[in-house]
Design an enzyme around this catalytic site. Sequence first.
Site, PDB file in Angstrom:
ATOM      1  N   TRP A   1      -1.645  -4.857   4.585  1.00 53.74           N
ATOM      2  CA  TRP A   1      -2.691  -4.635   3.588  1.00 53.74           C
ATOM      3  C   TRP A   1      -2.506  -5.673   2.488  1.00 53.74           C
ATOM      4  O   TRP A   1      -1.389  -5.890   2.014  1.00 53.74           O
ATOM      5  CB  TRP A   1      -2.614  -3.227   2.988  1.00 53.74           C
TER       6      TRP A   1
ATOM      7  N   GLU B   1      -5.128  -3.099   7.571  1.00 56.67           N
ATOM      8  CA  GLU B   1      -5.683  -2.019   6.736  1.00 56.67           C
ATOM      9  C   GLU B   1      -6.763  -2.522   5.781  1.00 56.67           C
ATOM     10  O   GLU B   1      -6.521  -3.368   4.922  1.00 56.67           O
ATOM     11  CB  GLU B   1      -4.549  -1.375   5.931  1.00 56.67           C
TER      12      GLU B   1
ATOM     13  N   LYS C   1      -9.973  -1.876   2.893  1.00 61.70           N
ATOM     14  CA  LYS C   1     -10.166  -1.083   1.681  1.00 61.70           C
ATOM     15  C   LYS C   1     -11.581  -1.295   1.170  1.00 61.70           C
ATOM     16  O   LYS C   1     -12.164  -2.368   1.350  1.00 61.70           O
ATOM     17  CB  LYS C   1      -9.137  -1.509   0.627  1.00 61.70           C
TER      18      LYS C   1
ATOM     19  N   ASP D   1      -7.180   4.066   6.105  1.00 61.71           N
ATOM     20  CA  ASP D   1      -6.600   4.836   5.003  1.00 61.71           C
ATOM     21  C   ASP D   1      -7.698   5.787   4.540  1.00 61.71           C
ATOM     22  O   ASP D   1      -8.809   5.344   4.191  1.00 61.71           O
ATOM     23  CB  ASP D   1      -6.169   3.881   3.878  1.00 61.71           C
TER      24      ASP D   1
ATOM     25  N   HIS E   1      -9.814   5.015   1.517  1.00 60.22           N
ATOM     26  CA  HIS E   1     -10.428   3.694   1.394  1.00 60.22           C
ATOM     27  C   HIS E   1     -11.871   3.604   1.866  1.00 60.22           C
ATOM     28  O   HIS E   1     -12.323   2.547   2.290  1.00 60.22           O
ATOM     29  CB  HIS E   1      -9.602   2.663   2.172  1.00 60.22           C
TER      30      HIS E   1
ATOM     31  N   HIS F   1      -3.576   6.154   7.548  1.00 55.46           N
ATOM     32  CA  HIS F   1      -2.851   6.364   6.298  1.00 55.46           C
ATOM     33  C   HIS F   1      -3.462   7.595   5.679  1.00 55.46           C
ATOM     34  O   HIS F   1      -4.576   7.538   5.150  1.00 55.46           O
ATOM     35  CB  HIS F   1      -3.037   5.168   5.348  1.00 55.46           C
TER      36      HIS F   1
ATOM     37  N   ASP G   1      -9.459   7.367  -7.581  1.00 51.84           N
ATOM     38  CA  ASP G   1      -8.104   7.161  -7.075  1.00 51.84           C
ATOM     39  C   ASP G   1      -8.041   7.481  -5.586  1.00 51.84           C
ATOM     40  O   ASP G   1      -8.490   8.540  -5.156  1.00 51.84           O
ATOM     41  CB  ASP G   1      -7.102   8.032  -7.834  1.00 51.84           C
TER      42      ASP G   1
ATOM     43  N   ASP H   1      -5.197   7.679  -3.859  1.00 48.19           N
ATOM     44  CA  ASP H   1      -3.822   7.967  -3.453  1.00 48.19           C
ATOM     45  C   ASP H   1      -3.239   9.296  -3.933  1.00 48.19           C
ATOM     46  O   ASP H   1      -2.056   9.375  -4.231  1.00 48.19           O
ATOM     47  CB  ASP H   1      -2.914   6.810  -3.909  1.00 48.19           C
TER      48      ASP H   1
ATOM     49  N   ASP I   1       0.277   7.982   2.945  1.00 45.06           N
ATOM     50  CA  ASP I   1       0.194   6.944   1.905  1.00 45.06           C
ATOM     51  C   ASP I   1      -0.388   7.531   0.623  1.00 45.06           C
ATOM     52  O   ASP I   1      -1.595   7.669   0.493  1.00 45.06           O
ATOM     53  CB  ASP I   1      -0.665   5.767   2.387  1.00 45.06           C
TER      54      ASP I   1
HETATM   55  C1  RNT Z   1      -3.332   0.155  -0.843  1.00 41.91           C
HETATM   56  C2  RNT Z   1      -3.045   0.520   0.577  1.00 41.91           C
HETATM   57  C3  RNT Z   1      -1.639   0.277   1.023  1.00 41.91           C
HETATM   58  C4  RNT Z   1      -0.629   0.635  -0.036  1.00 41.91           C
HETATM   59  C5  RNT Z   1       0.796   0.456   0.384  1.00 41.91           C
HETATM   60  C6  RNT Z   1       1.722   0.525  -0.775  1.00 41.91           C
HETATM   61  O1  RNT Z   1      -4.573   0.521  -1.235  1.00 41.91           O
HETATM   62  O2  RNT Z   1      -3.405   1.844   0.814  1.00 41.91           O
HETATM   63  O3  RNT Z   1      -1.401   0.963   2.200  1.00 41.91           O
HETATM   64  O4  RNT Z   1      -0.814   1.936  -0.498  1.00 41.91           O
HETATM   65  O5  RNT Z   1       0.929  -0.692   1.099  1.00 41.91           O
HETATM   66 ZN    ZN Z   2      -2.841   2.706   2.717  1.00 44.25          ZN
END
Ligand code: RNT
Ligand code: ZN
Length: 425
Positions: free
Chosen positions: A191, A232, A234, A265, A268, A292, A300, A302, A332
């Site tokens: 990523w 990955e 986003k 993810d 994302h 992920h 956010d 995460d 993640d």
């Molecule tokens: C970032 C991605 C990635 C990170 C990690 C730390 O938006 O999700 O996977 O969270 O590499």
């Molecule tokens: Zn990720």
Amino acid sequence: MAELTEAAIEKGYELARERYAEFGVDTEKALGVLSAVPISVHVWHGDDVGGFERPDASLSGGGILVTGAHPGRARTLDELRADLHQAFSLIPGRHRVNLHAMYGDFAGTFVERDRIAPEHFRSWVQWAKEEGLKLDFNATCFSHPKADSGFTLSHKEGAIRAFWIEHVKRCREISAFMGRELGSPCIHDLWIPDGTKDTPVDRWSHRRLLSDALDEIYATEYGPAEMKDALESKLFGIGSESFVVGSHDFYLGYALLHGKMICLDTGHFHPTESIADKLSAILQFSQEVLLHVSRGVRWDSDHVPILNDEIRSLMAEIVRGDALARVHLALDFFDASMNRVGAWAVGARAVLQGLLIALLEPQEKLRQIEDSGDNFARLAMFEELKALPFGAVWDYHCLRCEVPTGSAWLGEVARYETEVTAKRD
Ligand code: RNT
Ligand code: ZN
């Protein structure tokens, strides 16, 4: 808190087993499958995405952000490993650890990213062997002066691109080393944060440059028993709201053309987009997918995953497609506003619980109903199934896997906090 006795758990399980059997579901079979599914637990949540390259290392740039000031962040490799060990004691099953390049064992010296090598990860391999864990890996293309412009592999300056290309090449070599040592293919996920805050004139060059950089990186081939590559995408990040070079379309195209796997993810994508829906599409054309698992909340991406509809539908799709061997599950998220060990356990347990619910679904029955065209019955059956006692099956699973049952694990988190993490400054 009332303790669940072993006898109560067994009795509860017996009743649940009968209840599921009425729907034609074999709970023993479901638990057998569940026990064998590994989740790749990300180290970076344990220290707020800081890494150990320098004593005062902390997350910077890259469009990701950790917020919160809960005490107890892991400050050293040993603390991080101890915290992971504690988290795994609360998660039923045998799992994997997902590392980032910045977590190498650099023994107090600074090693530039384009100089890292397998030797810096030998102690992780040793530790993984001792703990009975497997490893996955990630290049670290953020928190670095050469990423401050917002571009890495797609930077217009050749020297900066070359630096990051070398870094990622070395990360793949390290991944192959880990995979060989541990006898399990290490997934290397790539990523990069590349993108712009405001509307760019030139999207084209950056995507061309990224595609060329990837070709260079992947020119070295490794066997699938050693390592596998994931890319990955986003939607946007903080500071890359208007343009992300590695968008979903970009990586999906690249991955399909070059036989790589895509990493989805769950944070994302557009909030109303269903990641669950994507699996049966992508897996028509790709052998494997990396997930992920995260939880997007407003801007956010995460937050700590919980057992919500998204997780449930994601796991249901995997099971319905008989795709457990083709979908790699990784976590993640990062949240410094709460106990980090506890958050790891919440996230991992939510994924496993979602999976258990999916494995307990009476697939045959549901398909029959659907094929009969009775839309009401399908809807009503989905609702009925929500009331089945999956919690009793889960408790029994925890008992068998020798992790705390019921809510006893909350006490374990509190104990570890008092005895260990609260003592860190
Ligand atoms: C970032 C991605 C990635 C990170 C990690 C730390 O938006 O999700 O996977 O969270 O590499
Ligand atoms: Zn990720």
